[in-house]
Design a protein around this motif. Structure first.
Motif, PDB file in Angstrom:
ATOM      1  N   ASP A  30       0.807  -1.209   0.000  1.00  0.00           N
ATOM      2  CA  ASP A  30       0.000   0.000   0.000  1.00  0.00           C
ATOM      3  C   ASP A  30       0.846   1.268   0.000  1.00  0.00           C
ATOM      4  N   TYR A  31       2.075   1.194   0.478  1.00  0.00           N
ATOM      5  CA  TYR A  31       2.913   2.387   0.582  1.00  0.00           C
ATOM      6  C   TYR A  31       3.777   2.620  -0.659  1.00  0.00           C
ATOM      7  N   TYR A  32       3.651   1.726  -1.625  1.00  0.00           N
ATOM      8  CA  TYR A  32       4.553   1.767  -2.777  1.00  0.00           C
ATOM      9  C   TYR A  32       3.801   1.964  -4.089  1.00  0.00           C
ATOM     10  N   ASN A  33       4.462   2.636  -5.016  1.00  0.00           N
ATOM     11  CA  ASN A  33       4.006   2.641  -6.403  1.00  0.00           C
ATOM     12  C   ASN A  33       4.405   1.297  -7.006  1.00  0.00           C
ATOM     13  N   ILE A  34       3.481   0.629  -7.660  1.00  0.00           N
ATOM     14  CA  ILE A  34       3.734  -0.684  -8.239  1.00  0.00           C
ATOM     15  C   ILE A  34       3.479  -0.638  -9.741  1.00  0.00           C
ATOM     16  N   GLY A  35       4.413  -1.155 -10.486  1.00  0.00           N
ATOM     17  CA  GLY A  35       4.276  -1.169 -11.934  1.00  0.00           C
ATOM     18  C   GLY A  35       4.235  -2.577 -12.489  1.00  0.00           C
ATOM     19  N   TRP A  36       3.524  -2.723 -13.595  1.00  0.00           N
ATOM     20  CA  TRP A  36       3.558  -3.949 -14.392  1.00  0.00           C
ATOM     21  C   TRP A  36       4.335  -3.660 -15.678  1.00  0.00           C
ATOM     22  N   PHE A  37       5.220  -4.573 -16.013  1.00  0.00           N
ATOM     23  CA  PHE A  37       6.068  -4.438 -17.182  1.00  0.00           C
ATOM     24  C   PHE A  37       6.006  -5.732 -17.972  1.00  0.00           C
ATOM     25  N   CYS A  50       0.847   1.142 -14.152  1.00  0.00           N
ATOM     26  CA  CYS A  50       1.295   1.265 -12.769  1.00  0.00           C
ATOM     27  C   CYS A  50       0.231   1.974 -11.950  1.00  0.00           C
ATOM     28  N   VAL A  51       0.289   1.734 -10.652  1.00  0.00           N
ATOM     29  CA  VAL A  51      -0.628   2.379  -9.718  1.00  0.00           C
ATOM     30  C   VAL A  51       0.207   2.956  -8.586  1.00  0.00           C
ATOM     31  N   THR A  52      -0.037   4.209  -8.265  1.00  0.00           N
ATOM     32  CA  THR A  52       0.741   4.864  -7.219  1.00  0.00           C
ATOM     33  C   THR A  52       0.194   4.506  -5.841  1.00  0.00           C
ATOM     34  N   HIS A  53       0.937   4.900  -4.824  1.00  0.00           N
ATOM     35  CA  HIS A  53       0.515   4.611  -3.456  1.00  0.00           C
ATOM     36  C   HIS A  53      -0.804   5.302  -3.138  1.00  0.00           C
ATOM     37  N   ASP A  54      -1.084   6.415  -3.849  1.00  0.00           N
ATOM     38  CA  ASP A  54      -2.348   7.126  -3.639  1.00  0.00           C
ATOM     39  C   ASP A  54      -3.343   6.827  -4.749  1.00  0.00           C
ATOM     40  N   HIS A  55      -3.165   5.663  -5.396  1.00  0.00           N
ATOM     41  CA  HIS A  55      -4.168   5.060  -6.284  1.00  0.00           C
ATOM     42  C   HIS A  55      -4.348   5.780  -7.620  1.00  0.00           C
ATOM     43  N   SER A  70      -5.335  -2.657 -10.477  1.00  0.00           N
ATOM     44  CA  SER A  70      -6.036  -2.386  -9.226  1.00  0.00           C
ATOM     45  C   SER A  70      -5.209  -2.961  -8.087  1.00  0.00           C
ATOM     46  N   ARG A  71      -5.534  -2.500  -6.891  1.00  0.00           N
ATOM     47  CA  ARG A  71      -4.811  -3.030  -5.739  1.00  0.00           C
ATOM     48  C   ARG A  71      -5.806  -3.410  -4.650  1.00  0.00           C
ATOM     49  N   ASP A  72      -5.542  -4.535  -4.010  1.00  0.00           N
ATOM     50  CA  ASP A  72      -6.336  -5.015  -2.884  1.00  0.00           C
ATOM     51  C   ASP A  72      -5.456  -4.882  -1.650  1.00  0.00           C
ATOM     52  N   ASN A  73      -5.651  -3.808  -0.918  1.00  0.00           N
ATOM     53  CA  ASN A  73      -4.772  -3.533   0.214  1.00  0.00           C
ATOM     54  C   ASN A  73      -4.927  -4.580   1.321  1.00  0.00           C
ATOM     55  N   ASP A  74      -6.113  -5.106   1.473  1.00  0.00           N
ATOM     56  CA  ASP A  74      -6.332  -6.103   2.533  1.00  0.00           C
ATOM     57  C   ASP A  74      -5.520  -7.371   2.273  1.00  0.00           C
ATOM     58  N   ARG A  75      -5.394  -7.719   0.990  1.00  0.00           N
ATOM     59  CA  ARG A  75      -4.685  -8.958   0.636  1.00  0.00           C
ATOM     60  C   ARG A  75      -3.251  -8.685   0.186  1.00  0.00           C
ATOM     61  N   ASN A  76      -2.886  -7.407   0.119  1.00  0.00           N
ATOM     62  CA  ASN A  76      -1.520  -7.026  -0.260  1.00  0.00           C
ATOM     63  C   ASN A  76      -1.177  -7.522  -1.664  1.00  0.00           C
ATOM     64  N   ILE A  77      -2.113  -7.304  -2.598  1.00  0.00           N
ATOM     65  CA  ILE A  77      -1.945  -7.777  -3.975  1.00  0.00           C
ATOM     66  C   ILE A  77      -2.276  -6.639  -4.932  1.00  0.00           C
ATOM     67  N   VAL A  78      -1.527  -6.570  -6.012  1.00  0.00           N
ATOM     68  CA  VAL A  78      -1.853  -5.677  -7.125  1.00  0.00           C
ATOM     69  C   VAL A  78      -2.199  -6.551  -8.324  1.00  0.00           C
ATOM     70  N   TYR A  79      -3.326  -6.268  -8.950  1.00  0.00           N
ATOM     71  CA  TYR A  79      -3.803  -7.052 -10.082  1.00  0.00           C
ATOM     72  C   TYR A  79      -3.619  -6.300 -11.396  1.00  0.00           C
ATOM     73  N   LEU A  80      -3.508  -7.064 -12.450  1.00  0.00           N
ATOM     74  CA  LEU A  80      -3.590  -6.512 -13.801  1.00  0.00           C
ATOM     75  C   LEU A  80      -4.609  -7.351 -14.563  1.00  0.00           C
ATOM     76  N   GLN A  81      -5.790  -6.781 -14.755  1.00  0.00           N
ATOM     77  CA  GLN A  81      -6.830  -7.443 -15.544  1.00  0.00           C
ATOM     78  C   GLN A  81      -6.610  -7.111 -17.004  1.00  0.00           C
ATOM     79  N   MET A  82      -6.450  -8.147 -17.809  1.00  0.00           N
ATOM     80  CA  MET A  82      -6.140  -7.953 -19.229  1.00  0.00           C
ATOM     81  C   MET A  82      -7.268  -8.552 -20.061  1.00  0.00           C
ATOM     82  N   ASN A  83      -7.964  -7.708 -20.792  1.00  0.00           N
ATOM     83  CA  ASN A  83      -9.059  -8.130 -21.661  1.00  0.00           C
ATOM     84  C   ASN A  83      -8.708  -7.877 -23.115  1.00  0.00           C
TER      85      ASN A  83
END
Length: 126
Positions: A30-37, A50-55, A70-83
């Motif tokens: 939750d405190y980090y910017n997370i990127g998918w590459f 990418c999603v920043t710490h402030d969403h 998206s990010r699920d802070n409760d589960r400590n996971i960042v998702y990338l939904q690809m359609n």
């Protein structure tokens, strides 16, 4: 030790969907910017989303309207939904973050990241 683990990669047909997960251990995402590459065969690694710490969310142009981060802070996971996946989406997908001051760097910049997961493969082919 901070660790990122990707999962959810698979082989799908064009037009299909996948959801990738980036799970963190030993730290709170939750405190980090997370990127998918991603890195396609024979090509350089590129930023996808990418999603920043402030969403705040960012996407590279080629995936806008098709991918959702998206990010699920409760589960400590960042998702990338690809359609609506295309063959050009094929590659190894990595999640990453930076554990230094960002100092204006983009969270889509490969060179800005300091910590990487091991990657998960995505193949889009008929």
């Amino acid at each position: 030790q901070m660790r990122l683990v990707e999962s959810g990669g698979d082989s799908v047909q064009p037009g299909g969907s996948l959801r990738l997960s980036c799970t963190a251990s030993e730290f709170n995402l939750d405190y980090y910017n997370i990127g998918w590459f991603r890195q396609a065969p024979g090509k350089e690694r590129e930023g996808v989303s990418c999603v920043t710490h402030d969403h705040v969310k960012y996407y590279t142009d080629s995936v806008k309207g098709r991918f959702t981060i998206s990010r699920d802070n409760d589960r400590n996971i960042v998702y990338l939904q690809m359609n609506s996946l295309k063959p050009e989406d094929t590659g190894i997908y990595y999640c990453a973050t930076r554990r230094k001051l960002w100092e204006g760097r983009s969270c889509l910049a490969v060179g800005a990241m300091t910590d990487w997961g091991q990657g998960t493969p995505v193949t889009v082919s008929s």
